[in-house]
Design a protein around this motif. Structure first.
Motif, PDB file in Angstrom:
ATOM      1  N   CYS A  44      50.504  39.512  42.098  1.00  0.00           N
ATOM      2  CA  CYS A  44      49.829  38.424  41.865  1.00  0.00           C
ATOM      3  C   CYS A  44      49.625  38.074  40.570  1.00  0.00           C
ATOM      4  O   CYS A  44      48.355  37.264  40.151  1.00  0.00           O
ATOM      5  CB  CYS A  44      48.361  39.166  42.015  1.00  0.00           C
ATOM      6  SG  CYS A  44      47.572  40.517  41.102  1.00  0.00           S
ATOM      7  N   LYS A  45      50.868  38.184  39.985  1.00  0.00           N
ATOM      8  CA  LYS A  45      50.991  37.471  38.473  1.00  0.00           C
ATOM      9  C   LYS A  45      50.856  36.044  38.699  1.00  0.00           C
ATOM     10  O   LYS A  45      51.408  35.437  39.510  1.00  0.00           O
ATOM     11  CB  LYS A  45      51.828  37.972  37.560  1.00  0.00           C
ATOM     12  CG  LYS A  45      51.927  39.304  37.353  1.00  0.00           C
ATOM     13  CD  LYS A  45      52.859  39.868  36.309  1.00  0.00           C
ATOM     14  CE  LYS A  45      52.731  41.087  35.567  1.00  0.00           C
ATOM     15  NZ  LYS A  45      53.859  41.415  34.630  1.00  0.00           N
ATOM     16  N   LEU A 102      44.239  41.826  36.423  1.00  0.00           N
ATOM     17  CA  LEU A 102      43.643  41.110  37.427  1.00  0.00           C
ATOM     18  C   LEU A 102      42.865  39.866  37.185  1.00  0.00           C
ATOM     19  O   LEU A 102      43.058  39.424  36.031  1.00  0.00           O
ATOM     20  CB  LEU A 102      42.275  41.993  37.736  1.00  0.00           C
ATOM     21  CG  LEU A 102      42.638  43.472  38.530  1.00  0.00           C
ATOM     22  CD1 LEU A 102      41.005  44.308  38.607  1.00  0.00           C
ATOM     23  CD2 LEU A 102      43.081  43.290  39.784  1.00  0.00           C
ATOM     24  N   PRO A 103      42.851  38.930  38.366  1.00  0.00           N
ATOM     25  CA  PRO A 103      42.335  37.725  38.151  1.00  0.00           C
ATOM     26  C   PRO A 103      41.019  37.565  37.724  1.00  0.00           C
ATOM     27  O   PRO A 103      40.180  38.468  38.375  1.00  0.00           O
ATOM     28  CB  PRO A 103      42.622  36.986  39.389  1.00  0.00           C
ATOM     29  CG  PRO A 103      42.602  37.877  40.386  1.00  0.00           C
ATOM     30  CD  PRO A 103      43.298  39.298  39.648  1.00  0.00           C
ATOM     31  N   VAL A 106      43.971  38.553  33.800  1.00  0.00           N
ATOM     32  CA  VAL A 106      43.424  38.974  32.468  1.00  0.00           C
ATOM     33  C   VAL A 106      43.963  40.768  32.339  1.00  0.00           C
ATOM     34  O   VAL A 106      43.826  41.262  33.545  1.00  0.00           O
ATOM     35  CB  VAL A 106      41.931  39.197  32.525  1.00  0.00           C
ATOM     36  CG1 VAL A 106      41.245  39.932  31.275  1.00  0.00           C
ATOM     37  CG2 VAL A 106      41.233  37.807  32.693  1.00  0.00           C
ATOM     38  N   SER A 107      44.587  40.963  31.403  1.00  0.00           N
ATOM     39  CA  SER A 107      45.149  42.220  31.023  1.00  0.00           C
ATOM     40  C   SER A 107      44.321  43.269  30.221  1.00  0.00           C
ATOM     41  O   SER A 107      43.560  42.641  29.293  1.00  0.00           O
ATOM     42  CB  SER A 107      46.567  42.056  30.651  1.00  0.00           C
ATOM     43  OG  SER A 107      47.116  43.443  30.172  1.00  0.00           O
ATOM     44  N   HIS A 108      44.401  44.543  30.482  1.00  0.00           N
ATOM     45  CA  HIS A 108      43.780  45.441  29.515  1.00  0.00           C
ATOM     46  C   HIS A 108      44.285  45.325  28.222  1.00  0.00           C
ATOM     47  O   HIS A 108      43.491  45.534  27.197  1.00  0.00           O
ATOM     48  CB  HIS A 108      44.044  46.841  30.121  1.00  0.00           C
ATOM     49  CG  HIS A 108      45.492  47.374  29.970  1.00  0.00           C
ATOM     50  ND1 HIS A 108      46.424  46.868  30.663  1.00  0.00           N
ATOM     51  CD2 HIS A 108      46.169  48.106  29.004  1.00  0.00           C
ATOM     52  CE1 HIS A 108      47.658  47.361  30.482  1.00  0.00           C
ATOM     53  NE2 HIS A 108      47.413  48.007  29.281  1.00  0.00           N
ATOM     54  N   TYR A 142      34.675  38.957  34.272  1.00  0.00           N
ATOM     55  CA  TYR A 142      34.231  39.271  35.714  1.00  0.00           C
ATOM     56  C   TYR A 142      35.643  39.153  36.609  1.00  0.00           C
ATOM     57  O   TYR A 142      36.204  37.993  36.498  1.00  0.00           O
ATOM     58  CB  TYR A 142      33.232  38.523  36.462  1.00  0.00           C
ATOM     59  CG  TYR A 142      32.832  39.082  37.849  1.00  0.00           C
ATOM     60  CD1 TYR A 142      32.823  40.502  38.173  1.00  0.00           C
ATOM     61  CD2 TYR A 142      32.031  38.236  38.417  1.00  0.00           C
ATOM     62  CE1 TYR A 142      32.334  40.877  39.371  1.00  0.00           C
ATOM     63  CE2 TYR A 142      31.582  38.610  39.727  1.00  0.00           C
ATOM     64  CZ  TYR A 142      31.740  39.893  40.162  1.00  0.00           C
ATOM     65  OH  TYR A 142      31.038  40.281  41.214  1.00  0.00           O
ATOM     66  N   LEU A 143      36.435  40.268  37.066  1.00  0.00           N
ATOM     67  CA  LEU A 143      37.794  40.286  37.608  1.00  0.00           C
ATOM     68  C   LEU A 143      37.511  40.806  38.945  1.00  0.00           C
ATOM     69  O   LEU A 143      36.332  41.218  39.517  1.00  0.00           O
ATOM     70  CB  LEU A 143      38.400  41.433  36.768  1.00  0.00           C
ATOM     71  CG  LEU A 143      38.538  41.026  35.550  1.00  0.00           C
ATOM     72  CD1 LEU A 143      39.594  42.125  34.882  1.00  0.00           C
ATOM     73  CD2 LEU A 143      39.017  39.941  35.102  1.00  0.00           C
ATOM     74  N   TYR A 144      38.514  40.363  39.977  1.00  0.00           N
ATOM     75  CA  TYR A 144      38.544  40.399  41.164  1.00  0.00           C
ATOM     76  C   TYR A 144      39.610  41.613  41.805  1.00  0.00           C
ATOM     77  O   TYR A 144      40.817  41.272  41.350  1.00  0.00           O
ATOM     78  CB  TYR A 144      38.771  39.125  41.957  1.00  0.00           C
ATOM     79  CG  TYR A 144      39.075  38.920  43.420  1.00  0.00           C
ATOM     80  CD1 TYR A 144      38.019  39.478  44.338  1.00  0.00           C
ATOM     81  CD2 TYR A 144      40.413  38.894  43.780  1.00  0.00           C
ATOM     82  CE1 TYR A 144      38.484  39.445  45.504  1.00  0.00           C
ATOM     83  CE2 TYR A 144      40.588  38.818  45.287  1.00  0.00           C
ATOM     84  CZ  TYR A 144      39.836  39.275  46.159  1.00  0.00           C
ATOM     85  OH  TYR A 144      39.984  39.227  47.291  1.00  0.00           O
ATOM     86  N   ASP A 145      39.065  42.477  42.534  1.00  0.00           N
ATOM     87  CA  ASP A 145      40.232  43.241  42.732  1.00  0.00           C
ATOM     88  C   ASP A 145      39.935  43.725  44.441  1.00  0.00           C
ATOM     89  O   ASP A 145      40.292  44.500  44.978  1.00  0.00           O
ATOM     90  CB  ASP A 145      40.042  44.497  42.291  1.00  0.00           C
ATOM     91  CG  ASP A 145      41.118  45.790  42.370  1.00  0.00           C
ATOM     92  OD1 ASP A 145      42.461  45.180  42.475  1.00  0.00           O
ATOM     93  OD2 ASP A 145      40.842  46.888  42.454  1.00  0.00           O
ATOM     94  N   GLY A 146      39.748  42.493  45.167  1.00  0.00           N
ATOM     95  CA  GLY A 146      39.392  42.735  46.641  1.00  0.00           C
ATOM     96  C   GLY A 146      40.738  42.677  47.541  1.00  0.00           C
ATOM     97  O   GLY A 146      40.579  42.592  48.578  1.00  0.00           O
ATOM     98  N   ASP A 147      41.792  42.043  46.846  1.00  0.00           N
ATOM     99  CA  ASP A 147      42.834  41.790  47.728  1.00  0.00           C
ATOM    100  C   ASP A 147      43.411  43.134  48.268  1.00  0.00           C
ATOM    101  O   ASP A 147      43.957  43.179  49.315  1.00  0.00           O
ATOM    102  CB  ASP A 147      44.187  41.129  46.829  1.00  0.00           C
ATOM    103  CG  ASP A 147      44.016  39.595  47.006  1.00  0.00           C
ATOM    104  OD1 ASP A 147      42.684  38.899  47.747  1.00  0.00           O
ATOM    105  OD2 ASP A 147      44.811  38.879  46.694  1.00  0.00           O
TER     106      ASP A 147
END
Length: 392
Positions: A23-24, A59-60, A67-69, A152-157
């Motif tokens: 997802c990059k 994550l997006p 956005v990366s840690h 606010y990041l998305y991890d729903g995929d």
């Protein structure tokens, strides 16, 4: 047993790494992330243990930027908060999260929120305390409406990151020190109702870390809505299938019956929609109306559909209602005198359809709209009404 746990964690890590890579954002053309949720096989999810290193993540955010840690490497303390749009408990803590960020951002503390929920794991009925679901597209709507002051990041995929942290609910907070070791995880405080607490558990943990002390209570019970893992899709599909199998009927109603509907002698908010089978915009908005009904039908809310078709077109109206699974109170006006229908509904109504009204108990009209509704606007009016509300 330790070997099995090790192999399980390795499998999750491999899946997470490949998912993150997939997802990059392509750097050469600048295309933004586009959601592509998938269904995973059911698995046991274990919460990260105190002292563990923070899993890396990329994550997006709610606008599609990756956005990366690594972008938070300068933070003395990094707080990862798993939250969601739909959950009343998560919403109840939004103001406290915003105040926490305001109070600690100058102390080297950064908070990043992650939405772990899959759209496949959430029913419309679970959104009864919100105006939104947990899809990627709705995250920016909630953040902008509430005024989020944090990423606010998305991890729903594919839950690539959430599986490594193991949140049990939304909200669930994880606090990492400068070495990115987990020092605290659990709730923000023990009282959900807004205005009754101020994140005491989270603040105490962060204050102790800033002071170079051990966290006195490194783990508390997180409380809220369960994480909507994608493998819940079988349950969601079954409920949706049962909804579509409901019997749908339509009855004749006269002007006096319409007046009784408008008087709303109930304890519920009542949404009335006047439509017709020959009206393109009327049929177009039926899916939005159905979603509104499913959102709020288990609370103090009900929906009534009144067809303005000629009485001899009852079968046409019923066919469209069944095709759209409109299992609500359905009526068709039993007369061709349109003025009688107009006056019974609303003397100020000019007669164009669709026409939608929201009526309080006792008959007070608090919303009326001629034309296709703005479903988000209407959901907000409903859920923020004192008869419902966003919190328990």
């Amino acid at each position: 047993m330790k070997i099995n746990i090790f192999l399980r964690n390795c499998a999750i890590a491999v899946m997470a790494f490949s998912a993150i890579q997939s997802c990059k954002v392509p750097s050469r053309d600048g295309d933004l992330f586009e959601p592509n949720p998938i269904v995973l096989e059911r698995m046991e999810v274990e919460t990260l243990e105190t002292g563990s290193k923070m899993p890396p993540f990329e994550l997006p955010d709610m606008y599609g930027q990756m956005v990366s840690h690594e972008q938070f490497s300068n933070a003395e303390i990094l707080v990862i908060a798993f939250i969601s749009n739909h959950c009343p408990t998560s919403q109840a803590y939004e103001d406290r999260i915003i105040r926490f960020v305001e109070d600690y951002q100058d102390k080297g503390v950064t908070l990043v929120a992650i939405n772990p929920n899959s759209p496949f794991g959430l029913l419309p009925e679970e959104c009864s305390y919100s105006d939104l679901d947990d899809t990627f597209e709705t995250m920016s709507i909630r953040a902008e409406h509430k005024g989020y002051n944090f990423t606010y990041l998305y991890d729903g995929d594919n839950h690539a990151v959430s599986l490594l942290f193991g949140p049990v609910s939304t909200p669930h907070f994880f606090v990492f020190d400068s070495e990115r070791k987990l020092r605290y995880n659990g709730r923000m405080d023990e009282i959900e109702r807004p205005g009754t607490a101020n994140g005491e558990d989270l603040r105490k943990a962060v204050d102790q870390i800033l002071a170079g002390e051990e966290v006195s209570n490194p783990r508390t019970s997180a409380f809220g809505c369960s994480v909507k893992w994608s493998w819940l899709d079988e349950w969601v599909s079954r409920i949706n299938r049962e909804w579509k199998e409901q019997e749908i009927n339509i009855d004749f109603i006269d002007k006096n019956g319409v007046k009784e509907i408008m008087a709303n002698d109930t304890e519920n908010l009542r949404l009335v929609n006047v439509w017709a089978s020959w009206c393109g915009p009327c049929v177009q908005e039926l899916p939005d109306l159905l979603e509104i009904n499913r959102y709020y039908r288990n609370r103090r809310f009900e929906m009534v559909m009144i067809s303005a078709d000629s009485p001899d077109k009852k079968d046409d109206a019923l066919r469209i209602l069944r095709n759209n699974h409109m299992a609500v109170s359905n009526f068709i006006f039993n007369d061709t005198k349109r003025d009688d229908l107009i006056n019974a509904i609303d003397p100020d109504w000019r007669g164009a359809i669709p026409y939608t009204l929201l009526i309080e108990p006792g008959g007070n009209i608090i919303y009326k709209h001629q034309g296709v509704i703005n479903d988000l606007e209407l959901k907000r009016i409903i859920v923020e009404h004192p008869l419902l509300g966003r919190y328990y």
